[in-house]
Motif scaffolding. Structure first.
Motif, PDB file in Angstrom:
ATOM      1  N   VAL A 117       0.861  -1.181   0.000  1.00 15.05           N
ATOM      2  CA  VAL A 117       0.000   0.000   0.000  1.00 15.05           C
ATOM      3  C   VAL A 117       0.899   1.232   0.000  1.00 15.05           C
ATOM      4  CG1 VAL A 117      -1.763   1.300   1.253  1.00 15.05           C
ATOM      5  CG2 VAL A 117      -1.824  -1.208   1.266  1.00 15.05           C
ATOM      6  N   ILE A 118       0.807   2.023  -1.061  1.00 14.37           N
ATOM      7  CA  ILE A 118       1.601   3.251  -1.123  1.00 14.37           C
ATOM      8  C   ILE A 118       0.754   4.387  -0.565  1.00 14.37           C
ATOM      9  CG2 ILE A 118       2.906   4.808  -2.621  1.00 14.37           C
ATOM     10  CD1 ILE A 118       3.066   2.488  -4.662  1.00 14.37           C
ATOM     11  N   ALA A 119       1.185   4.912   0.565  1.00 15.75           N
ATOM     12  CA  ALA A 119       0.466   6.020   1.203  1.00 15.75           C
ATOM     13  C   ALA A 119       1.487   7.125   1.445  1.00 15.75           C
ATOM     14  CB  ALA A 119      -0.173   5.555   2.524  1.00 15.75           C
ATOM     15  N   ALA A 120       2.160   7.485   0.354  1.00 15.29           N
ATOM     16  CA  ALA A 120       3.358   8.322   0.495  1.00 15.29           C
ATOM     17  C   ALA A 120       3.095   9.819   0.366  1.00 15.29           C
ATOM     18  CB  ALA A 120       4.409   7.870  -0.513  1.00 15.29           C
ATOM     19  N   GLY A 121       1.831  10.235   0.402  1.00 13.02           N
ATOM     20  CA  GLY A 121       1.517  11.666   0.431  1.00 13.02           C
ATOM     21  C   GLY A 121       2.105  12.413  -0.744  1.00 13.02           C
ATOM     22  N   GLY A 122       2.865  13.449  -0.447  1.00 17.54           N
ATOM     23  CA  GLY A 122       3.491  14.258  -1.498  1.00 17.54           C
ATOM     24  C   GLY A 122       4.808  13.677  -1.957  1.00 17.54           C
ATOM     25  N   GLY A 123       5.115  12.462  -1.500  1.00 17.12           N
ATOM     26  CA  GLY A 123       6.390  11.837  -1.850  1.00 17.12           C
ATOM     27  C   GLY A 123       7.291  11.821  -0.630  1.00 17.12           C
ATOM     28  N   SER A 124       8.564  11.490  -0.839  1.00 19.62           N
ATOM     29  CA  SER A 124       9.427  11.427   0.346  1.00 19.62           C
ATOM     30  C   SER A 124      10.035  12.788   0.639  1.00 19.62           C
ATOM     31  CB  SER A 124      10.509  10.364   0.196  1.00 19.62           C
ATOM     32  OG  SER A 124      10.892  10.224  -1.122  1.00 19.62           O
ATOM     33  N   PHE A 125      10.137  13.057   1.921  1.00 22.06           N
ATOM     34  CA  PHE A 125      10.795  14.291   2.345  1.00 22.06           C
ATOM     35  C   PHE A 125      12.284  14.159   2.071  1.00 22.06           C
ATOM     36  CE2 PHE A 125       6.907  14.820   4.764  1.00 22.06           C
ATOM     37  CZ  PHE A 125       6.691  16.185   4.633  1.00 22.06           C
ATOM     38  N   THR A 126      12.806  15.106   1.309  1.00 19.59           N
ATOM     39  CA  THR A 126      14.240  15.075   1.001  1.00 19.59           C
ATOM     40  C   THR A 126      14.836  16.451   1.288  1.00 19.59           C
ATOM     41  OG1 THR A 126      13.504  15.421  -1.258  1.00 19.59           O
ATOM     42  CG2 THR A 126      14.362  13.275  -0.766  1.00 19.59           C
ATOM     43  N   PRO A 127      16.120  16.485   1.625  1.00 16.06           N
ATOM     44  CA  PRO A 127      16.743  17.779   1.931  1.00 16.06           C
ATOM     45  C   PRO A 127      16.676  18.710   0.724  1.00 16.06           C
ATOM     46  CG  PRO A 127      18.214  15.971   2.498  1.00 16.06           C
ATOM     47  CD  PRO A 127      17.076  15.377   1.734  1.00 16.06           C
ATOM     48  N   LYS A 128      16.467  19.983   0.981  1.00 12.59           N
ATOM     49  CA  LYS A 128      16.403  20.949  -0.104  1.00 12.59           C
ATOM     50  C   LYS A 128      17.793  21.217  -0.666  1.00 12.59           C
ATOM     51  CE  LYS A 128      13.474  24.515   0.486  1.00 12.59           C
ATOM     52  NZ  LYS A 128      12.680  25.541   1.201  1.00 12.59           N
ATOM     53  N   ARG A 129      17.860  21.240  -1.984  1.00 15.54           N
ATOM     54  CA  ARG A 129      19.136  21.508  -2.649  1.00 15.54           C
ATOM     55  C   ARG A 129      19.188  22.992  -3.022  1.00 15.54           C
ATOM     56  NH1 ARG A 129      19.619  18.915  -8.450  1.00 15.54           N
ATOM     57  NH2 ARG A 129      20.872  17.251  -7.562  1.00 15.54           N
ATOM     58  N   PRO A 130      20.146  23.724  -2.466  1.00 15.95           N
ATOM     59  CA  PRO A 130      20.224  25.153  -2.797  1.00 15.95           C
ATOM     60  C   PRO A 130      20.370  25.341  -4.307  1.00 15.95           C
ATOM     61  CG  PRO A 130      21.763  24.599  -1.034  1.00 15.95           C
ATOM     62  CD  PRO A 130      21.225  23.313  -1.574  1.00 15.95           C
ATOM     63  N   GLY A 250      16.261  22.678   5.331  1.00 13.23           N
ATOM     64  CA  GLY A 250      14.984  22.011   5.546  1.00 13.23           C
ATOM     65  C   GLY A 250      14.687  20.966   4.486  1.00 13.23           C
ATOM     66  N   LEU A 251      13.441  20.514   4.477  1.00 13.28           N
ATOM     67  CA  LEU A 251      13.055  19.393   3.628  1.00 13.28           C
ATOM     68  C   LEU A 251      12.005  19.808   2.607  1.00 13.28           C
ATOM     69  CD1 LEU A 251      12.540  16.781   6.493  1.00 13.28           C
ATOM     70  CD2 LEU A 251      14.562  17.043   5.058  1.00 13.28           C
ATOM     71  N   THR A 252      11.985  19.095   1.515  1.00 13.12           N
ATOM     72  CA  THR A 252      10.925  19.294   0.540  1.00 13.12           C
ATOM     73  C   THR A 252      10.415  17.916   0.138  1.00 13.12           C
ATOM     74  OG1 THR A 252      10.360  20.323  -1.561  1.00 13.12           O
ATOM     75  CG2 THR A 252      12.524  19.287  -1.432  1.00 13.12           C
ATOM     76  N   MET A 253       9.252  17.870  -0.521  1.00 14.05           N
ATOM     77  CA  MET A 253       8.709  16.565  -0.910  1.00 14.05           C
ATOM     78  C   MET A 253       8.998  16.268  -2.374  1.00 14.05           C
ATOM     79  SD  MET A 253       5.127  16.576   1.130  1.00 14.05           S
ATOM     80  CE  MET A 253       4.877  18.300   0.840  1.00 14.05           C
ATOM     81  N   LYS A 254       9.533  15.084  -2.601  1.00 11.65           N
ATOM     82  CA  LYS A 254       9.837  14.657  -3.972  1.00 11.65           C
ATOM     83  C   LYS A 254       9.203  13.286  -4.182  1.00 11.65           C
ATOM     84  CE  LYS A 254      12.771  17.618  -5.866  1.00 11.65           C
ATOM     85  NZ  LYS A 254      13.426  18.407  -4.908  1.00 11.65           N
ATOM     86  N   LEU A 255       8.689  13.057  -5.390  1.00 11.78           N
ATOM     87  CA  LEU A 255       8.071  11.759  -5.662  1.00 11.78           C
ATOM     88  C   LEU A 255       9.086  10.638  -5.431  1.00 11.78           C
ATOM     89  CD1 LEU A 255       5.515  10.325  -6.538  1.00 11.78           C
ATOM     90  CD2 LEU A 255       6.305  10.509  -8.904  1.00 11.78           C
ATOM     91  N   GLY A 256      10.325  10.883  -5.823  1.00 17.32           N
ATOM     92  CA  GLY A 256      11.400   9.924  -5.535  1.00 17.32           C
ATOM     93  C   GLY A 256      11.247   8.632  -6.318  1.00 17.32           C
ATOM     94  N   PRO A 257      11.702   7.509  -5.714  1.00 22.29           N
ATOM     95  CA  PRO A 257      11.773   6.246  -6.448  1.00 22.29           C
ATOM     96  C   PRO A 257      10.419   5.737  -6.953  1.00 22.29           C
ATOM     97  CG  PRO A 257      12.926   6.084  -4.343  1.00 22.29           C
ATOM     98  CD  PRO A 257      12.216   7.391  -4.337  1.00 22.29           C
ATOM     99  N   VAL A 258       9.309   6.210  -6.389  1.00 20.29           N
ATOM    100  CA  VAL A 258       7.980   5.763  -6.820  1.00 20.29           C
ATOM    101  C   VAL A 258       7.857   5.839  -8.345  1.00 20.29           C
ATOM    102  CG1 VAL A 258       5.505   6.298  -6.707  1.00 20.29           C
ATOM    103  CG2 VAL A 258       6.897   6.476  -4.653  1.00 20.29           C
ATOM    104  N   ALA A 259       8.495   6.876  -8.908  1.00 21.39           N
ATOM    105  CA  ALA A 259       8.419   7.089 -10.355  1.00 21.39           C
ATOM    106  C   ALA A 259       9.033   5.937 -11.146  1.00 21.39           C
ATOM    107  CB  ALA A 259       9.116   8.404 -10.711  1.00 21.39           C
ATOM    108  N   ASN A 260       9.890   5.143 -10.484  1.00 14.42           N
ATOM    109  CA  ASN A 260      10.590   4.067 -11.219  1.00 14.42           C
ATOM    110  C   ASN A 260       9.942   2.698 -11.057  1.00 14.42           C
ATOM    111  OD1 ASN A 260      12.475   6.122 -11.579  1.00 14.42           O
ATOM    112  ND2 ASN A 260      13.597   5.520  -9.731  1.00 14.42           N
TER     113      ASN A 260
END
Lengths: 342, 106
Positions: A117-130, A250-260
């Motif tokens: 069950v994928i309940a990953a919201g906005g994706g995974s929280f990942t560190p923001k890249r300047p 801080g963190l931002t949300m990225k879809l991440g590996p789900v896309a693969n």
């Protein structure tokens, strides 16, 4: 860290409100769950983005904060003994020949389960890249968004950017082993714990660290090796020589590996049907903010509904021969037994 | 209704109508203004609705509060006129407000 795969009925990816409530709906059907989340605690966006903010559209709660909602859900699912795996991101999902799924996290933990069950919201929280030009070129060694091994920074010239707990904790912890440490923050006020701020100020006083008031504007280096960063203050620019950069924004949300994972997507969201909330891959479901169907509303209450319907289909997969008798928690003695009602 | 002008980094200007009580971020989102992401939906938790208030309007919009200032630590190229647009409430006083969106939110 254990490397032997954990076998379970269902793995839920994401421990936000929808993932947590899925434990409840599956639990009523005697289906056990493990949950994996990139954060270090349950609650997802409720915990990370707005723990103190009131939510006004949870049925029967005129007002409830993100943290209270999380705490209440944790209490509600306690009878089903969910197993949590925090600080991990699921990188791979693979269907096995026997129809089960094999999952692997970035911490090398493996799972074998009957349904996902994928309940990953906005994706995974990942560190923001300047958004500094060319920063990607330095991410293979010079730029780090977290500290995995302190030894990576031994004898190095560090530039740490930020004013929160991460920036200050690492300033304090890495100063004794680094060759030099420069802290950069845009203002003279720090969000970090007072004790850390005082310790940092003491180091600055003793001349053990450098401090610059300003913001990064340019990275210098060649062949992926960083040599310095330009810091722009209110009046002047300085070039800080360094070979390791730790930016904490801080963190931002990225879809991440789900896309693969080969699932049908609709603009970065996972397409599902509205009967079972199953994805284009049989046996993999998606609920909450991460899914898409005609008329979708990104509301927590919609995710709860999706969790309930998803659970029925998961039950049909896991217990194909069991006769399904629809029951209410108000009156069913068997459901009440599962919930520990005395 | 108070009018608000959003000027993009490339100079493109959008004049739209706001409504007293909405936030400047909400006005931007309602009118699909590019450059305002508002990832957290207005909870003052993400800094992706960062704008630069046109200098002349600063006295009317007022200064940011402490929580907003903390969150601006997560924005890029923060300047003296930086605000999070989710924290600026539209009022009739702000009719004609001009804000600039940054090159990118991050």
């Amino acid at each position: 860290m254990s490397n032997s795969p954990i076998e379970t009925d269902v793995v839920i990816i994401g421990a936000g409100p929808c993932g947590l409530f899925a434990v409840f709906e599956l639990g009523l059907l005697d289906i056990r769950c493990h949950l994996i989340d990139i954060l270090d605690r349950p609650g997802g966006q409720c915990a990370e983005l707005y723990p103190e903010k009131p939510i006004y559209d949870i049925p029967a709660y005129p007002i409830i904060s993100g943290q209270e909602l999380t705490d209440a859900l944790m209490e509600q699912i306690k009878p089903f003994d969910p197993q949590f795996h925090f600080n991990q991101r699921v990188d791979e999902i693979e269907k096995l020949e026997d129809g089960r799924f094999h999952l692997k996290t970035d911490d090398n933990q493996e799972f074998i389960c009957k349904n996902v069950v994928i309940a990953a919201g906005g994706g995974s929280f990942t560190p923001k890249r300047p958004p500094l030009p060319g920063i990607e070129e330095y991410e293979n060694g010079s730029v780090h968004y977290s500290v995995r091994r302190m030894s990576d920074f031994e004898g190095k010239d560090l530039l740490i950017v930020g004013g929160g707990d991460s920036a200050l904790d690492w300033t304090l912890n890495l100063t004794p082993i680094a060759n030099s440490v420069t802290l950069v923050h845009r203002r003279d006020k720090f969000r970090a714990a007072t004790d850390s701020v005082n310790k940092m100020l003491a180091l600055r006083e003793e001349g053990k660290i450098n401090f610059h008031l300003g913001q990064m504007t340019e990275i210098h280096g060649e062949n992926g090796e960083m040599t310095g960063v330009t810091i722009k203050g209110s009046e002047e620019e300085v070039l800080v020589k360094c070979n390791r950069l730790l930016p904490f924004f801080g963190l931002t949300m990225k879809l991440g590996p789900v896309a693969n994972w080969g699932l049908n997507l609709h603009e970065n969201l996972i397409s599902v049907d509205t009967e079972k909330f199953e994805t284009s891959a049989e046996g993999i479901f998606a609920i909450g903010d991460i899914n898409h169907y005609p008329g979708k509303l990104k509301l927590i209450l919609s995710g709860f509904h999706e969790a309930a319907l998803m659970a029925q289909k998961v039950n049909a997969y896991i217990n194909p021969d069991k006769k399904v008798v629809f029951q209410y928690t108000t009156s069913s003695s068997s459901l009440q037994k599962k919930l520990g009602v005395k | 209704m108070p009018k608000i002008t959003f000027i993009e980094h490339n100079g493109t200007s959008h004049e739209v109508e706001g409504e007293a009580g909405m936030t400047v971020m909400e006005v931007a989102r309602k009118n699909d203004i590019p450059g305002i992401e508002a990832e957290c939906g207005g909870a003052c938790s993400c800094a992706t609705c960062h704008v630069y208030v046109d200098e002349g309007w600063l006295p009317k919009t007022g200064a940011s509060e402490e929580m907003e200032e903390d969150m601006l630590d997560f924005a890029f190229d923060v300047r003296a006129n930086s605000r999070l647009s989710c924290q600026i409430k539209v009022t009739d006083e702000l009719d004609g407000l001009v804000v600039h969106t940054p090159e990118k939110q991050f």
